[in-house]
Design a protein around this motif. Sequence first.
Motif, PDB file in Angstrom:
ATOM      1  N   LEU A  25     -19.329  31.664  52.275  1.00 39.88           N
ATOM      2  CA  LEU A  25     -19.125  33.019  51.764  1.00 39.88           C
ATOM      3  C   LEU A  25     -19.577  33.056  50.303  1.00 39.88           C
ATOM      4  CD1 LEU A  25     -17.804  35.647  52.897  1.00 39.88           C
ATOM      5  CD2 LEU A  25     -15.741  34.968  51.653  1.00 39.88           C
ATOM      6  N   PRO A  26     -20.507  33.941  49.947  1.00 38.64           N
ATOM      7  CA  PRO A  26     -20.996  33.956  48.557  1.00 38.64           C
ATOM      8  C   PRO A  26     -20.015  34.614  47.595  1.00 38.64           C
ATOM      9  CG  PRO A  26     -22.088  35.659  49.841  1.00 38.64           C
ATOM     10  CD  PRO A  26     -21.225  34.891  50.814  1.00 38.64           C
ATOM     11  N   ILE A  27     -20.058  34.200  46.357  1.00 34.46           N
ATOM     12  CA  ILE A  27     -19.245  34.841  45.318  1.00 34.46           C
ATOM     13  C   ILE A  27     -19.597  36.325  45.270  1.00 34.46           C
ATOM     14  CG2 ILE A  27     -18.797  34.943  42.830  1.00 34.46           C
ATOM     15  CD1 ILE A  27     -17.559  32.505  44.228  1.00 34.46           C
ATOM     16  N   GLY A  28     -18.588  37.161  45.188  1.00 31.56           N
ATOM     17  CA  GLY A  28     -18.777  38.606  45.179  1.00 31.56           C
ATOM     18  C   GLY A  28     -18.651  39.237  46.553  1.00 31.56           C
ATOM     19  N   GLU A 141      -9.304  23.687  50.818  1.00 34.74           N
ATOM     20  CA  GLU A 141     -10.443  24.450  50.289  1.00 34.74           C
ATOM     21  C   GLU A 141      -9.951  25.853  49.958  1.00 34.74           C
ATOM     22  OE1 GLU A 141     -15.086  25.553  51.460  1.00 34.74           O
ATOM     23  OE2 GLU A 141     -13.940  24.125  52.667  1.00 34.74           O
ATOM     24  N   CYS A 142     -10.209  26.316  48.735  1.00 39.72           N
ATOM     25  CA  CYS A 142      -9.617  27.550  48.218  1.00 39.72           C
ATOM     26  C   CYS A 142     -10.630  28.681  48.072  1.00 39.72           C
ATOM     27  CB  CYS A 142      -9.000  27.297  46.841  1.00 39.72           C
ATOM     28  SG  CYS A 142      -7.875  25.902  46.780  1.00 39.72           S
ATOM     29  N   PHE A 143     -10.164  29.897  48.342  1.00 40.45           N
ATOM     30  CA  PHE A 143     -10.944  31.120  48.162  1.00 40.45           C
ATOM     31  C   PHE A 143     -10.041  32.122  47.445  1.00 40.45           C
ATOM     32  CE2 PHE A 143     -12.835  28.955  51.702  1.00 40.45           C
ATOM     33  CZ  PHE A 143     -14.191  29.249  51.680  1.00 40.45           C
ATOM     34  N   LEU A 144     -10.430  32.546  46.259  1.00 42.83           N
ATOM     35  CA  LEU A 144      -9.633  33.487  45.463  1.00 42.83           C
ATOM     36  C   LEU A 144     -10.337  34.835  45.414  1.00 42.83           C
ATOM     37  CD1 LEU A 144      -7.190  34.003  43.534  1.00 42.83           C
ATOM     38  CD2 LEU A 144      -8.680  33.237  41.660  1.00 42.83           C
ATOM     39  N   PHE A 145      -9.609  35.892  45.831  1.00 41.31           N
ATOM     40  CA  PHE A 145     -10.144  37.248  45.852  1.00 41.31           C
ATOM     41  C   PHE A 145      -9.403  38.112  44.833  1.00 41.31           C
ATOM     42  CE2 PHE A 145     -10.978  35.361  49.925  1.00 41.31           C
ATOM     43  CZ  PHE A 145     -12.252  35.816  50.271  1.00 41.31           C
ATOM     44  N   ASP A 146     -10.151  38.988  44.169  1.00 39.17           N
ATOM     45  CA  ASP A 146      -9.523  39.867  43.181  1.00 39.17           C
ATOM     46  C   ASP A 146      -8.869  41.064  43.867  1.00 39.17           C
ATOM     47  OD1 ASP A 146     -11.566  41.690  43.798  1.00 39.17           O
ATOM     48  OD2 ASP A 146     -12.685  41.336  41.947  1.00 39.17           O
ATOM     49  N   LYS A 147      -8.340  41.967  43.072  1.00 36.56           N
ATOM     50  CA  LYS A 147      -7.582  43.090  43.637  1.00 36.56           C
ATOM     51  C   LYS A 147      -8.447  44.055  44.441  1.00 36.56           C
ATOM     52  CE  LYS A 147      -7.719  45.523  39.186  1.00 36.56           C
ATOM     53  NZ  LYS A 147      -6.870  46.019  38.075  1.00 36.56           N
ATOM     54  N   SER A 148      -9.755  43.985  44.267  1.00 40.34           N
ATOM     55  CA  SER A 148     -10.652  44.831  45.062  1.00 40.34           C
ATOM     56  C   SER A 148     -11.134  44.114  46.321  1.00 40.34           C
ATOM     57  CB  SER A 148     -11.862  45.281  44.218  1.00 40.34           C
ATOM     58  OG  SER A 148     -12.680  44.165  43.902  1.00 40.34           O
ATOM     59  N   GLY A 149     -10.654  42.880  46.529  1.00 45.18           N
ATOM     60  CA  GLY A 149     -11.025  42.132  47.727  1.00 45.18           C
ATOM     61  C   GLY A 149     -12.345  41.406  47.630  1.00 45.18           C
ATOM     62  N   VAL A 152     -13.971  35.696  43.910  1.00 49.11           N
ATOM     63  CA  VAL A 152     -14.288  35.342  42.522  1.00 49.11           C
ATOM     64  C   VAL A 152     -14.301  33.831  42.289  1.00 49.11           C
ATOM     65  CG1 VAL A 152     -13.428  37.532  41.600  1.00 49.11           C
ATOM     66  CG2 VAL A 152     -11.868  35.566  41.766  1.00 49.11           C
ATOM     67  N   TYR A 153     -13.688  33.070  43.204  1.00 51.56           N
ATOM     68  CA  TYR A 153     -13.704  31.613  43.070  1.00 51.56           C
ATOM     69  C   TYR A 153     -13.624  30.975  44.450  1.00 51.56           C
ATOM     70  CZ  TYR A 153     -12.361  26.804  42.278  1.00 51.56           C
ATOM     71  OH  TYR A 153     -12.329  25.431  42.318  1.00 51.56           O
ATOM     72  N   GLN A 186     -15.997  29.342  35.920  1.00 50.70           N
ATOM     73  CA  GLN A 186     -16.540  28.426  36.920  1.00 50.70           C
ATOM     74  C   GLN A 186     -16.189  28.991  38.283  1.00 50.70           C
ATOM     75  OE1 GLN A 186     -16.017  24.213  36.362  1.00 50.70           O
ATOM     76  NE2 GLN A 186     -16.500  23.749  38.488  1.00 50.70           N
ATOM     77  N   LYS A 187     -17.180  29.547  38.928  1.00 49.25           N
ATOM     78  CA  LYS A 187     -16.949  30.295  40.159  1.00 49.25           C
ATOM     79  C   LYS A 187     -16.884  29.420  41.405  1.00 49.25           C
ATOM     80  CE  LYS A 187     -19.109  34.510  38.362  1.00 49.25           C
ATOM     81  NZ  LYS A 187     -19.183  34.011  36.977  1.00 49.25           N
ATOM     82  N   THR A 188     -17.490  28.249  41.363  1.00 50.11           N
ATOM     83  CA  THR A 188     -17.493  27.348  42.511  1.00 50.11           C
ATOM     84  C   THR A 188     -17.272  25.912  42.060  1.00 50.11           C
ATOM     85  OG1 THR A 188     -19.887  26.993  42.447  1.00 50.11           O
ATOM     86  CG2 THR A 188     -19.083  28.803  43.834  1.00 50.11           C
ATOM     87  N   SER A 189     -16.741  25.110  42.968  1.00 50.88           N
ATOM     88  CA  SER A 189     -16.605  23.674  42.746  1.00 50.88           C
ATOM     89  C   SER A 189     -16.633  22.995  44.111  1.00 50.88           C
ATOM     90  CB  SER A 189     -15.299  23.349  42.007  1.00 50.88           C
ATOM     91  OG  SER A 189     -14.177  23.691  42.800  1.00 50.88           O
ATOM     92  N   ASN A 190     -16.834  21.702  44.108  1.00 47.48           N
ATOM     93  CA  ASN A 190     -16.899  20.967  45.365  1.00 47.48           C
ATOM     94  C   ASN A 190     -15.504  20.599  45.851  1.00 47.48           C
ATOM     95  OD1 ASN A 190     -19.737  20.938  45.511  1.00 47.48           O
ATOM     96  ND2 ASN A 190     -19.835  19.201  44.119  1.00 47.48           N
ATOM     97  N   SER A 191     -15.180  21.012  47.069  1.00 42.43           N
ATOM     98  CA  SER A 191     -13.916  20.622  47.670  1.00 42.43           C
ATOM     99  C   SER A 191     -14.041  19.208  48.225  1.00 42.43           C
ATOM    100  CB  SER A 191     -13.542  21.576  48.810  1.00 42.43           C
ATOM    101  OG  SER A 191     -13.324  22.866  48.320  1.00 42.43           O
TER     102      SER A 191
END
Length: 199
Positions: A25-28, A141-149, A152-153, A186-191
């Motif tokens: 899943l791409p950032i954004g 493995e983490c996926f962080l979404f902002d308030k607009s869904g 972002v990370y 830092q939007k991505t990192s290796n899990s």
Amino acid sequence: MKKSGMFLFLAAIVAIVAFRGIDELPIGASLPKADVKLKDISGKSVSLKEAAKENGLLVMFSCNTCPYVIRNQERTVAHCNYALDKKIGVVLINSNEAQRSDADSYDAMKEYAKEQAYKWHYVVDEKSALADAFGAKRTPECFLFDKSGKLVYHGAIDNNPDASGVTRKHLRIAMDEMLAGKDVSQKTSNSVGCSIKRI
């Protein structure tokens, strides 16, 4: 000797091809499968959209059995509690469909969550459908979404699976920057972790 070497080589190629077949899943990107109902350890069903709170959503692919998950458990609990305190919803997803009749069964998930004092959703991902939609490959493995869904990370909790070697807390920093209205630095990192056990 040659046969065993060739077998290992072919196994490695198969693993690489399998991983390449899953698009990350791409950032954004928007929260995928947001309305799909997932069976939670509470016995009820919940969607990712319902689990999100006013400041966003943290999705973490996890399980009961991976040594990396177990080693990271204290940090997982700390980060999930921090997210809830900051009004970020939390969902842990168990996508290990190939182990559903064993240590990653629904009953085992309930027991594990009780032992770890989870205060958030821990859900079953049937046929690893969400893992495929997210492009998730490992636990944790983490996926962080902002308030607009929007994503972002994506990546690891921090920069070392060994707590004594951590020098940067990727997920915590991403949450703080997101909450402050800043662009995540830092939007991505290796899990680093175990592969998700798909069927």
